[in-house]
Design a protein around this motif. Structure first.
Motif, PDB file in Angstrom:
ATOM      1  N   LEU A   1       0.829  -1.205   0.000  1.00  0.00           N
ATOM      2  CA  LEU A   1       0.000   0.000   0.000  1.00  0.00           C
ATOM      3  C   LEU A   1       0.867   1.260   0.000  1.00  0.00           C
ATOM      4  O   LEU A   1       0.556   2.245  -0.672  1.00  0.00           O
ATOM      5  N   LEU A   2       1.947   1.226   0.775  1.00  0.00           N
ATOM      6  CA  LEU A   2       2.859   2.376   0.815  1.00  0.00           C
ATOM      7  C   LEU A   2       3.425   2.649  -0.574  1.00  0.00           C
ATOM      8  O   LEU A   2       3.393   3.794  -1.057  1.00  0.00           O
ATOM      9  N   SER A   3       3.913   1.615  -1.232  1.00  0.00           N
ATOM     10  CA  SER A   3       4.465   1.783  -2.573  1.00  0.00           C
ATOM     11  C   SER A   3       3.388   2.229  -3.556  1.00  0.00           C
ATOM     12  O   SER A   3       3.614   3.100  -4.405  1.00  0.00           O
ATOM     13  N   PHE A   4       2.200   1.657  -3.437  1.00  0.00           N
ATOM     14  CA  PHE A   4       1.096   1.991  -4.337  1.00  0.00           C
ATOM     15  C   PHE A   4       0.720   3.469  -4.220  1.00  0.00           C
ATOM     16  O   PHE A   4       0.522   4.154  -5.233  1.00  0.00           O
ATOM     17  N   VAL A   5       0.641   3.962  -3.002  1.00  0.00           N
ATOM     18  CA  VAL A   5       0.274   5.369  -2.801  1.00  0.00           C
ATOM     19  C   VAL A   5       1.368   6.282  -3.330  1.00  0.00           C
ATOM     20  O   VAL A   5       1.084   7.331  -3.935  1.00  0.00           O
ATOM     21  N   LEU A   6       2.636   5.914  -3.153  1.00  0.00           N
ATOM     22  CA  LEU A   6       3.723   6.727  -3.696  1.00  0.00           C
ATOM     23  C   LEU A   6       3.623   6.813  -5.220  1.00  0.00           C
ATOM     24  O   LEU A   6       3.782   7.894  -5.798  1.00  0.00           O
ATOM     25  N   VAL A   7       3.365   5.689  -5.869  1.00  0.00           N
ATOM     26  CA  VAL A   7       3.237   5.701  -7.332  1.00  0.00           C
ATOM     27  C   VAL A   7       2.018   6.516  -7.762  1.00  0.00           C
ATOM     28  O   VAL A   7       2.038   7.192  -8.793  1.00  0.00           O
ATOM     29  N   SER A   8       0.957   6.482  -6.956  1.00  0.00           N
ATOM     30  CA  SER A   8      -0.255   7.236  -7.303  1.00  0.00           C
ATOM     31  C   SER A   8      -0.013   8.746  -7.306  1.00  0.00           C
ATOM     32  O   SER A   8      -0.787   9.502  -7.901  1.00  0.00           O
ATOM     33  N   LEU A   9       1.075   9.199  -6.650  1.00  0.00           N
ATOM     34  CA  LEU A   9       1.372  10.632  -6.606  1.00  0.00           C
ATOM     35  C   LEU A   9       1.814  11.166  -7.969  1.00  0.00           C
ATOM     36  O   LEU A   9       1.707  12.368  -8.224  1.00  0.00           O
ATOM     37  N   ILE A  10       2.322  10.292  -8.837  1.00  0.00           N
ATOM     38  CA  ILE A  10       2.800  10.762 -10.143  1.00  0.00           C
ATOM     39  C   ILE A  10       1.888  10.312 -11.273  1.00  0.00           C
ATOM     40  O   ILE A  10       2.111  10.690 -12.430  1.00  0.00           O
ATOM     41  N   ASN A  11       0.904   9.487 -10.972  1.00  0.00           N
ATOM     42  CA  ASN A  11      -0.019   9.010 -12.011  1.00  0.00           C
ATOM     43  C   ASN A  11      -1.412   9.582 -11.795  1.00  0.00           C
ATOM     44  O   ASN A  11      -1.847   9.743 -10.650  1.00  0.00           O
ATOM     45  N   GLU A  12      -2.084   9.854 -12.881  1.00  0.00           N
ATOM     46  CA  GLU A  12      -3.473  10.284 -12.774  1.00  0.00           C
ATOM     47  C   GLU A  12      -4.344   9.126 -12.300  1.00  0.00           C
ATOM     48  O   GLU A  12      -4.224   8.006 -12.807  1.00  0.00           O
ATOM     49  N   VAL A  13      -5.174   9.398 -11.318  1.00  0.00           N
ATOM     50  CA  VAL A  13      -6.167   8.419 -10.876  1.00  0.00           C
ATOM     51  C   VAL A  13      -7.412   8.673 -11.709  1.00  0.00           C
ATOM     52  O   VAL A  13      -8.105   9.673 -11.531  1.00  0.00           O
ATOM     53  N   ARG A  14      -7.696   7.776 -12.649  1.00  0.00           N
ATOM     54  CA  ARG A  14      -8.740   8.021 -13.643  1.00  0.00           C
ATOM     55  C   ARG A  14      -9.969   7.161 -13.384  1.00  0.00           C
ATOM     56  O   ARG A  14      -9.883   6.058 -12.858  1.00  0.00           O
ATOM     57  N   SER A  15     -11.094   7.673 -13.795  1.00  0.00           N
ATOM     58  CA  SER A  15     -12.364   6.966 -13.638  1.00  0.00           C
ATOM     59  C   SER A  15     -12.504   5.905 -14.727  1.00  0.00           C
ATOM     60  O   SER A  15     -11.911   6.031 -15.801  1.00  0.00           O
ATOM     61  N   PRO A  16     -13.284   4.850 -14.485  1.00  0.00           N
ATOM     62  CA  PRO A  16     -13.413   3.776 -15.474  1.00  0.00           C
ATOM     63  C   PRO A  16     -14.299   4.129 -16.664  1.00  0.00           C
ATOM     64  O   PRO A  16     -14.181   3.511 -17.721  1.00  0.00           O
ATOM     65  N   GLU A  17     -15.191   5.108 -16.506  1.00  0.00           N
ATOM     66  CA  GLU A  17     -16.163   5.373 -17.558  1.00  0.00           C
ATOM     67  C   GLU A  17     -15.520   5.983 -18.810  1.00  0.00           C
ATOM     68  O   GLU A  17     -15.491   5.386 -19.874  1.00  0.00           O
ATOM     69  N   ARG A  18     -14.929   7.174 -18.652  1.00  0.00           N
ATOM     70  CA  ARG A  18     -14.344   7.849 -19.802  1.00  0.00           C
ATOM     71  C   ARG A  18     -12.842   8.070 -19.650  1.00  0.00           C
ATOM     72  O   ARG A  18     -12.205   8.678 -20.514  1.00  0.00           O
ATOM     73  N   GLY A  19     -12.305   7.592 -18.544  1.00  0.00           N
ATOM     74  CA  GLY A  19     -10.873   7.777 -18.323  1.00  0.00           C
ATOM     75  C   GLY A  19     -10.525   9.167 -17.838  1.00  0.00           C
ATOM     76  O   GLY A  19      -9.368   9.577 -17.915  1.00  0.00           O
ATOM     77  N   ASP A  20     -11.531   9.910 -17.337  1.00  0.00           N
ATOM     78  CA  ASP A  20     -11.247  11.244 -16.815  1.00  0.00           C
ATOM     79  C   ASP A  20     -10.512  11.153 -15.495  1.00  0.00           C
ATOM     80  O   ASP A  20     -10.703  10.215 -14.708  1.00  0.00           O
ATOM     81  N   ALA A  21      -9.647  12.132 -15.236  1.00  0.00           N
ATOM     82  CA  ALA A  21      -8.925  12.187 -13.981  1.00  0.00           C
ATOM     83  C   ALA A  21      -9.897  12.451 -12.833  1.00  0.00           C
ATOM     84  O   ALA A  21     -10.783  13.317 -12.947  1.00  0.00           O
ATOM     85  N   ILE A  22      -9.747  11.719 -11.730  1.00  0.00           N
ATOM     86  CA  ILE A  22     -10.556  11.934 -10.548  1.00  0.00           C
ATOM     87  C   ILE A  22      -9.901  12.993  -9.692  1.00  0.00           C
ATOM     88  O   ILE A  22      -8.724  12.863  -9.330  1.00  0.00           O
ATOM     89  N   PRO A  23     -10.599  14.085  -9.356  1.00  0.00           N
ATOM     90  CA  PRO A  23      -9.983  15.134  -8.530  1.00  0.00           C
ATOM     91  C   PRO A  23      -9.469  14.553  -7.213  1.00  0.00           C
ATOM     92  O   PRO A  23     -10.139  13.794  -6.545  1.00  0.00           O
TER      93      PRO A  23
END
Length: 272
Positions: free
Chosen positions: A249-271
């Protein structure tokens, strides 16, 4: 019958693609594991180049190749390096004479305290896997927690790796906290054209399980050993799965800091 057969063929094809993509994402980890096992079976250079220092050269050169051939981006390498530093700090503490949670039985020249510098690259392999699998499978998410909450949780996880030696072990509380924070989250991943999905915490646990398998190979190869393995190798306790899950989880959250967290519907970035 024809529709059922078509679905089964689609399942087999996507299962095959899933395995190929996972293998490609695990490139760094598989490379390190190859050299770990090979140097356990045969390593004739120990008189002038210690095994850990040889493995360090292997890891550094491969990381450079990943960047040269653009298999990793510089942003990904930056967050992987951060995880490397964070994990090495934990290693130095855990292997100190006062704690002795595990130790590295061989000799080395390049290291910090009781830790060969190569050790940090084993954590880098985990970070590399997460960064690459995120991109390869085009990760998307439902109900991803706010960034501040995820950072707060993994900070508490990291601190507990140190403080549980002197104070209460909050591992069970943190496991429950991870379910509360990430339990509602679903991860969507694409093998071919369609995004499939599963609970995010299940995905993290499955990765932790495979890391535990790799850990058993590494301890068998005497890269590091636990006190219980001092008189002969034995399986790493299954309780270590919880520690690997939390570290995942620690590594996953660190990687999430540089990647857009996108929604499944249209691939829009989640605020965030």
């Amino acid at each position: 019958m024809t529709e059922a057969r078509s679905r089964f063929r689609t399942f087999l094809y996507e299962f095959w693609l899933f395995g190929l993509k996972q293998a490609w994402a695990c490139l760094f980890g598989a490379y390190l594991l190859f050299w770990i096992i090979l140097t356990k079976l045969w390593y004739p250079l120990d008189d002038w180049l210690y095994r850990y220092d040889f493995l360090l050269l292997c890891a550094v050169s491969f990381q450079a190749l990943l960047l040269i051939f653009r298999l990793e981006t510089w942003r990904e390498a930056g967050v992987i390096a951060l995880f490397h530093v964070v994990a090495t700090g934990m290693e130095v503490f855990k292997t100190s004479e006062a704690i002795g949670a595990w130790h590295y039985p061989g000799q080395f020249v390049v290291g910090i305290g009781n830790v060969p510098l190569f050790a940090g690259f084993m954590y880098s392999a985990v970070g590399s896997y997460i960064a690459r699998v995120w991109r390869i499978f085009d990760f998307r998410f439902n109900y991803f927690p706010p960034r501040w909450l995820a950072i707060l949780l993994v900070t508490a996880i990291y601190v507990n790796f140190f403080t549980h030696h002197f104070w209460f072990d909050l591992r069970e509380v943190l496991l429950a906290g991870s379910l509360a924070v990430f339990g509602p989250s679903w991860i969507y991943f694409c093998m071919n054209r369609t995004h499939r999905f599963m609970p995010l915490v299940l995905g993290c646990f499955l990765v932790a399980l495979f890391i535990w398998f790799a850990e058993n190979l590494a301890t068998y190869s005497q890269i590091w050993i636990y006190p219980s393995q001092g008189d002969g190798w034995e399986l790493v306790p299954a309780s270590k799965l919880a520690a690997w899950y939390l570290l995942m989880l620690l590594s996953f959250v660190l990687v999430s800091l540089i990647n857009e967290v996108r929604s499944p519907e249209r691939g829009d970035a989640i605020p965030q």
